[in-house]
Design a protein around this motif. Sequence first.
Motif, mmCIF file in Angstrom:
data_model
loop_
_atom_site.group_PDB
_atom_site.id
_atom_site.type_symbol
_atom_site.label_atom_id
_atom_site.label_comp_id
_atom_site.label_asym_id
_atom_site.label_seq_id
_atom_site.Cartn_x
_atom_site.Cartn_y
_atom_site.Cartn_z
ATOM 1 N N UNK A 126 0.916 -1.369 0.093
ATOM 2 C CA UNK A 126 -0.122 0.142 0.008
ATOM 3 C C UNK A 126 0.920 1.343 -0.115
ATOM 4 N N UNK A 127 1.803 1.308 0.840
ATOM 5 C CA UNK A 127 2.580 2.223 0.905
ATOM 6 C C UNK A 127 3.280 2.902 -0.349
ATOM 7 N N UNK A 128 3.834 1.654 -0.914
ATOM 8 C CA UNK A 128 4.686 1.996 -2.190
ATOM 9 C C UNK A 128 4.028 2.236 -3.366
ATOM 10 N N UNK A 129 2.656 1.680 -3.243
ATOM 11 C CA UNK A 129 1.772 2.044 -4.466
ATOM 12 C C UNK A 129 1.116 3.602 -4.305
ATOM 13 N N UNK A 141 -1.914 7.658 14.246
ATOM 14 C CA UNK A 141 -1.978 8.042 13.010
ATOM 15 C C UNK A 141 -3.318 8.969 12.975
ATOM 16 N N UNK A 142 -3.372 9.982 11.767
ATOM 17 C CA UNK A 142 -4.126 10.634 11.607
ATOM 18 C C UNK A 142 -4.836 10.320 10.154
ATOM 19 N N UNK A 143 -6.092 9.905 9.986
ATOM 20 C CA UNK A 143 -6.640 9.440 8.418
ATOM 21 C C UNK A 143 -6.416 10.491 7.664
ATOM 22 N N UNK A 144 -6.423 11.954 8.033
ATOM 23 C CA UNK A 144 -6.656 12.957 7.315
ATOM 24 C C UNK A 144 -5.140 13.025 6.337
ATOM 25 N N UNK A 145 -4.204 12.637 7.189
ATOM 26 C CA UNK A 145 -2.828 12.785 6.332
ATOM 27 C C UNK A 145 -2.589 11.733 5.342
ATOM 28 N N UNK A 153 -4.251 12.548 0.777
ATOM 29 C CA UNK A 153 -3.425 13.016 -0.425
ATOM 30 C C UNK A 153 -3.209 11.962 -1.342
ATOM 31 N N UNK A 154 -2.657 10.753 -0.518
ATOM 32 C CA UNK A 154 -2.307 9.739 -1.405
ATOM 33 C C UNK A 154 -3.552 8.936 -1.898
ATOM 34 N N UNK A 155 -4.523 8.975 -1.401
ATOM 35 C CA UNK A 155 -5.823 8.121 -1.811
ATOM 36 C C UNK A 155 -6.361 8.907 -2.857
ATOM 37 N N UNK A 156 -6.208 10.294 -2.895
ATOM 38 C CA UNK A 156 -6.736 11.352 -3.887
ATOM 39 C C UNK A 156 -5.958 10.931 -5.323
ATOM 40 N N UNK A 157 -4.621 11.065 -5.104
ATOM 41 C CA UNK A 157 -3.830 10.661 -6.311
ATOM 42 C C UNK A 157 -4.229 9.198 -6.702
ATOM 43 N N UNK A 158 -4.033 8.169 -5.856
ATOM 44 C CA UNK A 158 -4.459 6.810 -6.497
ATOM 45 C C UNK A 158 -5.484 6.760 -6.980
ATOM 46 N N UNK A 159 -6.754 7.094 -6.471
ATOM 47 C CA UNK A 159 -8.017 6.780 -6.879
ATOM 48 C C UNK A 159 -8.293 7.743 -8.239
ATOM 49 N N UNK A 161 -1.309 15.559 -9.701
ATOM 50 C CA UNK A 161 -0.158 15.812 -8.764
ATOM 51 C C UNK A 161 -0.176 17.202 -7.905
ATOM 52 N N UNK A 162 -0.744 18.112 -9.134
ATOM 53 C CA UNK A 162 -0.578 19.525 -8.465
ATOM 54 C C UNK A 162 -1.459 19.734 -7.375
ATOM 55 N N UNK A 163 -2.746 19.062 -7.549
ATOM 56 C CA UNK A 163 -3.860 18.845 -6.520
ATOM 57 C C UNK A 163 -3.399 18.348 -5.248
ATOM 58 N N UNK A 164 -2.722 17.233 -5.425
ATOM 59 C CA UNK A 164 -2.350 16.677 -4.369
ATOM 60 C C UNK A 164 -1.265 17.138 -3.479
ATOM 61 N N UNK A 165 -0.249 17.774 -4.179
ATOM 62 C CA UNK A 165 0.839 18.612 -3.604
ATOM 63 C C UNK A 165 -0.033 19.836 -2.935
ATOM 64 N N UNK A 166 -0.885 20.577 -3.306
ATOM 65 C CA UNK A 166 -1.369 21.557 -2.715
ATOM 66 C C UNK A 166 -2.146 21.258 -1.394
ATOM 67 N N UNK A 167 -3.134 20.088 -1.635
ATOM 68 C CA UNK A 167 -3.707 19.284 -0.493
ATOM 69 C C UNK A 167 -2.777 19.054 0.906
#
Length: 439
Positions: free
Chosen positions: A127-130, A231-235, A238-244, A256-262
């Motif tokens: 999961x982390x590497x993906x 852990x905090x699920x909010x953190x 960004x991974x989930x947004x980019x992956x999905x 990638x731009x949106x994920x970076x800003x988020x």
Amino acid sequence: MKKGNPWALLPIAVFLVLFIAVGIIDNRMGGMFGDSLPAIVGFLIALIVAFLQNPKGTKLTFEEKLNTMARGAGEENIMIMCLVFILAGAFSASVKAAGGADATVNFGLSILPGNVAVVGVFIIGCFISTSMGTSVGTIVALAPIAIGISEKTGISMALCIGAAVCGAMFGDNLSMISDTTIAATRTQGCAMKDKFRENFKIALPAAIVTAIIFFVSTMGTNYAPAEELTYNVVRIIPYLVVLIGALVGLNVFLLLVGGTVLSLAIGIAYGDFGLLDTFKIMGDGIMSMYDITVISILVAGVVSLVRQNGGIDWILYVIRRCIHGKKGAEIGIAALSSVVDCSTANNTVAIVIAGPIAKEIAEDYDISPKRTASLLDIFTSTFQGIIPYGAQLLYAAAATEMATQKISSVQIVPYCYYPILLGVSALLFIIFGKETAKK
């Protein structure tokens, strides 16, 4: 059918010989393989050799060679690939600074029972590497946990570290922001989501069998973390947004731009860093992609001159004489990418080198771009995950320096089940799978 000119491949041969020879000498002197010759320097020397060549029938002036090199280096797919590298670097650094990597690790360990700890390391690594798109980064994050499991349960250190490496290589091959995925899809001209789907049906069986092997190998053991994992699920969002988002086909640049800003917004909101710190964070992430970006440009220039001098035509001539049919061509692409990866010890560089040749083979034998991109990524990842002089296994072995049991990269290789099974799965897929029409 053009016979081409084998001497045109001299620049690439010079790079490989230099890289391997310097690496062997450095290793005997106590260093790490390939550490004394940065790939950038090797390819710069190869570019100089390409400029010095002047085969019969292709005598070009220096200015003409310079223009040929510039056209190759500035080719549309190369420039897009480099831009994606830069954006991926900014995103990875931003989400890590916002605590996304640590939150992901802790979240995974918290929801998995202690009696499947080693299997858990593998699954969390997947999961982390993906999500992160980096195998080395995943190993750095998981190695301390794997070491702790080994020391508290008595399970072989090499096996526990091997589980982390296996999980890391899973995502390195599949992640939407992995440099190997970017290189494979851009050199072949296919969408990331299509390449992901092609890869996933090959990778999933290998991952399932790997998990079963780790489970059976460690039955009867239990592991409890020394401290409570927070852990905090909010953190992790960004991974989930980019992956999905990538899976459903959204534009990778916007993601990638949106994920970076988020990620930066989350980091600022939780007080991890200030507004002015965001520029340094993004800058550090972009600079982390410097090597692979410049290497991609240099390799494209070298390959352009090699093609001009007839080197690509000669490779295609040899391959056409040795293979027959689409399946034979796919095995040829697999062999080509495997050999180049073993020579360079860098799967992204191997894809950049083999990509243009694989594309021409694919066009000759009507192989779809997504299939070719998948084969390139799979077989370079397969060998990158088992060569003891590759960055992944060297980092994994280095992580045990301060552990109670220090191990070498060679000792980890027998437990790298996933890369081996991935290669086997891909070969079976080629031999027994249905040949799809080119799209």
